[in-house]
Design a protein around this motif. Structure first.
Motif, PDB file in Angstrom:
ATOM      1  N   LEU A  73       0.845  -1.195   0.000  1.00 58.71           N
ATOM      2  CA  LEU A  73       0.000   0.000   0.000  1.00 58.71           C
ATOM      3  C   LEU A  73       0.888   1.256   0.000  1.00 58.71           C
ATOM      4  O   LEU A  73       1.865   1.320   0.739  1.00 58.71           O
ATOM      5  CB  LEU A  73      -0.839  -0.023   1.276  1.00 58.71           C
ATOM      6  CG  LEU A  73      -2.159   0.713   1.325  1.00 58.71           C
ATOM      7  CD1 LEU A  73      -3.133   0.128   0.311  1.00 58.71           C
ATOM      8  CD2 LEU A  73      -2.752   0.616   2.736  1.00 58.71           C
ATOM      9  N   ASP A 115      -2.312   4.933  -3.293  1.00 60.58           N
ATOM     10  CA  ASP A 115      -3.558   4.243  -2.943  1.00 60.58           C
ATOM     11  C   ASP A 115      -4.402   5.035  -1.953  1.00 60.58           C
ATOM     12  O   ASP A 115      -5.622   4.874  -1.878  1.00 60.58           O
ATOM     13  CB  ASP A 115      -3.244   2.881  -2.306  1.00 60.58           C
ATOM     14  CG  ASP A 115      -2.413   2.015  -3.227  1.00 60.58           C
ATOM     15  OD1 ASP A 115      -2.904   1.708  -4.336  1.00 60.58           O
ATOM     16  OD2 ASP A 115      -1.270   1.681  -2.863  1.00 60.58           O
ATOM     17  N   ASN A 144      -6.477   7.198  -8.278  1.00 62.93           N
ATOM     18  CA  ASN A 144      -6.826   5.890  -7.709  1.00 62.93           C
ATOM     19  C   ASN A 144      -6.851   5.898  -6.193  1.00 62.93           C
ATOM     20  O   ASN A 144      -7.000   4.851  -5.567  1.00 62.93           O
ATOM     21  CB  ASN A 144      -5.819   4.828  -8.190  1.00 62.93           C
ATOM     22  CG  ASN A 144      -5.830   4.727  -9.699  1.00 62.93           C
ATOM     23  OD1 ASN A 144      -6.883   4.841 -10.326  1.00 62.93           O
ATOM     24  ND2 ASN A 144      -4.662   4.542 -10.295  1.00 62.93           N
ATOM     25  N   ALA A 145      -6.678   7.077  -5.611  1.00 60.84           N
ATOM     26  CA  ALA A 145      -6.554   7.130  -4.146  1.00 60.84           C
ATOM     27  C   ALA A 145      -7.902   7.370  -3.474  1.00 60.84           C
ATOM     28  O   ALA A 145      -8.778   8.054  -4.007  1.00 60.84           O
ATOM     29  CB  ALA A 145      -5.583   8.238  -3.751  1.00 60.84           C
TER      30      ALA A 145
END
Ligand SMILES: [Zn+2]
Length: 293
Positions: A73, A115, A144-145
Motif C-alpha cells: 500500500l 492508494d 486511484n486514491a
C-alpha cells in the motif's frame, strides 16, 4: 541545503520524504505568542543554521509530504501547497510552480500509484496537491486514491468564506468530495494493519495523527501538532494557528509521551533537516535526538 527526497525503513515499512519547498517562514515571536528569547539562547548551538535564522529570528520550516509503503500500500501523508492556486496574501504560495510531482515520480511514485492520501488536517498547506488544474478545473491529482480526513475538520471548514482556508477548501477539498474519493473519519480509524489514524484535536478541531507500528519499530506522523522543534522543549507553547489552545496542549503532550514511552519516531510536517527525531523525557518537558535515517 537538504535533499528534497529521502528514504528510511521503519520495521517492514519504507518511508519517503518528498519536499515541496523550505525556507524562512514566520518570526518566532509571531509564530509563538509565548515566545521567550532565553529558549533560543539555551539551544542556539543546534538551532543555527537549520531551524532558526538568527539575524531575523525567523523560524526555518520545511514543507513536505511523507509516503508510507507497507504491505503493498502507498499512503501519502499531507499534500503541501500545490501549484497554480490563488493564495494571496501569501506571495510565496500564490500561483506556486514547483517540481513536487516530478520529485514524487523520482522517488518512485506516479500519481496513479498512490492508494491513499491522508490529510492530518484541512489547513491550506496540507491539502494543496489533493488537486491539480486541468482545463480550468480542479481535479484529483491521485485518481486511484481514497482521500482520508476527519469529518470534524470538514464540518469546521465547509461553511467558511472569504479567507485562505475557504479558498483551499473550495479548490482542494470539495473537488475530492464531489469526485466521490473522500473517506471522512470519526474517531479512531485503522487504515491498514499497522497504520492507525487517531484524533489529536487542538491545532484544528479535527486534527488527526497517523501511527505506524511495524515489528518493534514505530513512528507517528503528527502534522502541525508541533510546528518547530523548540516546542519539544516547551510542549505548552501553541502556535498562533492553534484553534483550540487547551486541547492542542493536551494532544501535543500525549504524542510526545507516546514517542518517549514507545521509542517512536516523531515525523512532523515542517521540521527542518533531518526532519524527524526521537523524543526523551527531560523533567516536566522533553528533549529531542535528531534521527538521520
Ligand atoms: Zn502546516
Amino acid at each position: 541545503m537538504s535533499n528534497p527526497i529521502s528514504h528510511q525503513n521503519i520495521g517492514a515499512a519504507r518511508v519517503t520524504r518528498v519536499e515541496e519547498m523550505a525556507g524562512p517562514a514566520f518570526r518566532l515571536s509571531t509564530l509563538f505568542p509565548d515566545w521567550d528569547d532565553a529558549l533560543f539562547e539555551a539551544h542556539k548551538d543546534w538551532l543555527v543554521p537549520n531551524y532558526v535564522n538568527p539575524e531575523k529570528m525567523t523560524a526555518l520550516l520545511a514543507m513536505h509530504s511523507w509516503v508510507v509503503q507497507l504491505d503493498g500500500l502507498n499512503v501519502l501523508v499531507d499534500t503541501c501547497i500545490g501549484n497554480d492556486k490563488d493564495r494571496m496574501p501569501m506571495e510565496r504560495w500564490h500561483h506556486h510552480q514547483g517540481p513536487y510531482l516530478q520529485r514524487l515520480e523520482e522517488a518512485g511514485f506516479r500519481p496513479e500509484d498512490i492508494d491513499m492520501v491522508m490529510c492530518t488536517h484541512l489547513h491550506v498547506d496540507h491539502v494543496g496537491w489533493n488537486t491539480r488544474l486541468r482545463d480550468g478545473r480542479w481535479v484529483p491529482t491521485f485518481p486511484n486514491a481514497k482521500y482520508v480526513f476527519s469529518r470534524a475538520d470538514y464540518e469546521h471548514y465547509k461553511d467558511r468564506t472569504g479567507d485562505m482556508d475557504a479558498a483551499s477548501f473550495a479548490d482542494s477539498v470539495l473537488p475530492i468530495v464531489e469526485h466521490g474519493l473522500a473517506e471522512m473519519t470519526d474517531g479512531e480509524h485503522l487504515l491498514a494493519d499497522g497504520l492507525l489514524l487517531e484524533p489529536a484535536p487542538g491545532h484544528t478541531p479535527g486534527h488527526v495523527t497517523l501511527k505506524l507500528e511495524s515489528g518493534s519499530e514505530a513512528a507517528i506522523f503528527t502534522g502541525d501538532m508541533l510546528h518547530h522543534p523548540l516546542q519539544v522543549y516547551r510542549p505548552e507553547w501553541n502556535s498562533r494557528f492553534c484553534i483550540l489552545p487547551d486541547e492542542a496542549r493536551v494532544s501535543r503532550r500525549r504524542v510526545l509521551d507516546y514517542c518517549a514511552d514507545r521509542g517512536a519516531l516523531l515525523m512532523p510536517a515542517h521540521f527542518g533537516t533531518p526532519h524527524c527525531c526521537h523524543i526523551d523525557r527531560a523533567g516536566e518537558a522533553f528533549a529531542l535526538r535528531w534521527h538521520y535515517g
